[in-house]
Scaffold this active site. Structure first.
Site, PDB file in Angstrom:
ATOM      1  N   HIS B 115       0.835  -1.196   0.000  1.00 17.39           N
ATOM      2  CA  HIS B 115       0.000   0.000   0.000  1.00 17.39           C
ATOM      3  C   HIS B 115       0.879   1.259   0.000  1.00 17.39           C
ATOM      4  O   HIS B 115       0.667   2.185  -0.798  1.00 17.39           O
ATOM      5  CB  HIS B 115      -0.918  -0.020   1.228  1.00 17.39           C
ATOM      6  CG  HIS B 115      -1.772   1.196   1.401  1.00 17.39           C
ATOM      7  ND1 HIS B 115      -3.112   1.222   1.092  1.00 17.39           N
ATOM      8  CD2 HIS B 115      -1.469   2.453   1.857  1.00 17.39           C
ATOM      9  CE1 HIS B 115      -3.600   2.430   1.350  1.00 17.39           C
ATOM     10  NE2 HIS B 115      -2.616   3.205   1.830  1.00 17.39           N
ATOM     11  N   GLU B 116       1.855   1.269   0.889  1.00 17.63           N
ATOM     12  CA  GLU B 116       2.702   2.463   1.001  1.00 17.63           C
ATOM     13  C   GLU B 116       3.599   2.632  -0.230  1.00 17.63           C
ATOM     14  O   GLU B 116       3.863   3.765  -0.653  1.00 17.63           O
ATOM     15  CB  GLU B 116       3.538   2.403   2.283  1.00 17.63           C
ATOM     16  CG  GLU B 116       2.711   2.342   3.562  1.00 17.63           C
ATOM     17  CD  GLU B 116       1.709   3.478   3.698  1.00 17.63           C
ATOM     18  OE1 GLU B 116       1.985   4.604   3.238  1.00 17.63           O
ATOM     19  OE2 GLU B 116       0.618   3.237   4.263  1.00 17.63           O
TER      20      GLU B 116
END
Lengths: 80, 417
Positions: B115-116
């Site tokens: 996600h990051e």
């Protein structure tokens, strides 16, 4: 619907922190009820929750879930 | 999807500045590397890990305060991680989270890292709650893959991955140090309903529980994530008979069938596994008794007392368990001396606590699940009869090996002599 003071502050913090409410560049930090309602509606829509604009239990639970620290620029103002 | 920016190049370097304390280093690294691979498999992006210099993307873990980040974290839960948009490249994870891999417990490092990385590549949050780029963590998913919205987002920034470049780009992604291994169906035990193979008070006072192919830690506040035994102790099989750690020698001995394995921390000692010669195979349990600094091995109704550093005449054994451990059960599943100085025996779903004089205390046996595994009383009909969670053949488990500082081993008498 009446929220406890600290509960209201937590909700406001969340809406501000994640970009659903924007602090005005000038003037007081007091938000109008319709601003908060609109922010809650945007959050509920983005979270696939029933859109009421009210701080219901499902919305509270959603705000307690672990999440990414970046903003959710889902409201129309931010998109503009 | 929303777009926050893009890199003006498609070959990006990254650097892992530190790792979480809750995962073995190789498992954590594998999770972070896999996070990049999700994106490079659908877009013409290549990622190269570098050790020196300033990488394009830099991953690190910090807590509530950090001299390098103005955006502090908030302890366990709530905010898990954050990242900068292109072309800044910082990715920060909250050090206070219970970062895990391959389990529903804690927070899955691989998914959050992916996600990051998505943010670092230019993606904002998705409005699809099942998308990787949704702002709220949806929990561990064993069959995790990118949502079509994630794929559409990254491809809108960098284009689609050309099929003819696949192999070349796969080679550039430096993952092979930690191979992904597809495993056969394997029952993942439920700590609340499984009987144990072994229990051990290990190095640094950590309590380990073993069942089948899995091991987990038991703490005062709860259970750690389940790991495959071989992911922590490389070369060690599952379904162990017994495990014992000796603070006297720092040796961990694992027993299975007619073999014994010796480890110091997570590293196997040279020459192991060895064949058990002086004690019977298929042991039931083992424990270290600090009072006389001996290792006790149990099978059926008998025990052997073994000195790790002196030649022991084991021909005088086995002796009856009940002669020394008054009230303890025969054929225990597991046994250990614990931090409180007491000896514990485990059998079936129950455990016994012994006084320092090795007498079973009043009120025992008690329930393992309730008192050790932090399980609530079961509601009838909510648990399978086996207590197992079955993984599919398509599950991919990270086959990892943590490193550990080894000690020099002397030539000493051993249980294999």
């Amino acid at each position: 619907r009446v929220l406890r003071r600290e509960e209201k502050e937590a909700v406001m913090d969340y809406l501000l922190q994640y970009g659903y409410l924007q602090k005005p560049l000038e003037g007081a930090d007091n938000f109008r009820l319709e601003d908060i309602t609109e922010a809650l509606r945007a959050f509920q829509e983005a979270s696939e929750l029933p859109i009421s604009g009210w701080m219901d239990d499902a919305t509270k639970a959603r705000m307690r879930q672990p999440r990414c620290g970046l903003e959710d620029p889902f409201n129309q103002k931010t998109l503009k | 999807y929303l777009l926050l920016g893009r890199w003006r190049k498609k070959h990006l370097t990254f650097q892992i500045l530190n790792l979480p304390s809750t995962l073995p280093p190789y498992t954590a690294r594998a999770a972070l590397l896999q996070a990049f691979k999700y994106w490079s498999s659908v877009a013409p992006l290549t990622f190269q890990e570098v050790q020196d210099g300033r990488a394009d993307i830099r991953l690190s873990f910090h807590g509530r305060q950090s001299p390098y980040c103005s955006n502090t974290f908030d302890g366990p839960g709530r905010v898990l991680a954050h990242a900068d948009i292109p072309e800044l490249g910082s990715i920060h994870f909250d050090e206070d989270e219970l970062w895990t891999e391959g389990t529903y417990w804690g927070v899955n490092l691989r998914i959050i890292a992916a996600h990051e990385v998505g943010h670092a590549l230019g993606l904002g949050h998705s409005r699809y709650t099942q998308a990787l780029m949704a702002p709220v963590y949806a929990g561990y998913r064993p069959y995790f893959k990118l949502h079509p919205d994630d794929v559409a987002g990254i491809q809108s920034l960098y284009g689609k991955k050309s099929p003819d470049t696949t192999e070349e780009e796969e080679e550039e992604m430096q993952v092979p140090t930690v191979p992904l291994v597809t495993i056969e169906p394997s029952p993942m035990p439920n700590p609340c309903s499984s009987e144990l193979d072994a229990m051990m008070l290990g190095p640094r006072g950590k309590t380990y529980a073993f069942k089948g192919d899995y091991v987990w830690t038991v703490t005062d506040s709860g259970l750690g994530p389940l790991f495959r035994v071989s992911a922590l102790w490389e070369g060690l099989p599952g379904n162990l008979d017994a495990a014992v750690y000796s603070p006297r020698t720092q040796w961990i001995h694992f027993f299975k069938g007619d073999k014994v394995w010796r480890y110091i921390n997570f590293k196997m000692s040279p020459g192991f596994p060895k064949k058990l010669n002086k004690v019977e195979p298929n042991l039931d349990a083992a424990l270290y008794w600090p009072v006389n600094q001996k290792v006790f091995l149990f099978k059926d109704s008998g025990y052997w007392q073994w000195d790790e550093l002196a030649r022991t005449d084991l021909s005088r054994y086995p002796k009856p368990i009940k002669e020394l451990f008054t009230g303890a059960p025969d054929q225990p599943s597991a046994a250990m001396s614990w931090r409180d100085g007491r000896v514990y025996f485990f059998k079936g779903k129950e455990y016994w606590r012994l006084t320092r004089q090795l007498l079973v205390e009043k009120g025992y046996p008690r329930n393992i699940a309730h008192n050790w595994m932090h399980c609530r009383p079961q509601i009838p009909g909510t648990t399978s009869s086996t207590g197992n969670i079955t993984l599919s053949t398509t599950d991919t488990i990270l086959d990892t090996t943590p490193s550990a500082t080894d000690s020099t081993l002397g030539t000493t008498p051993s249980v294999t002599d």
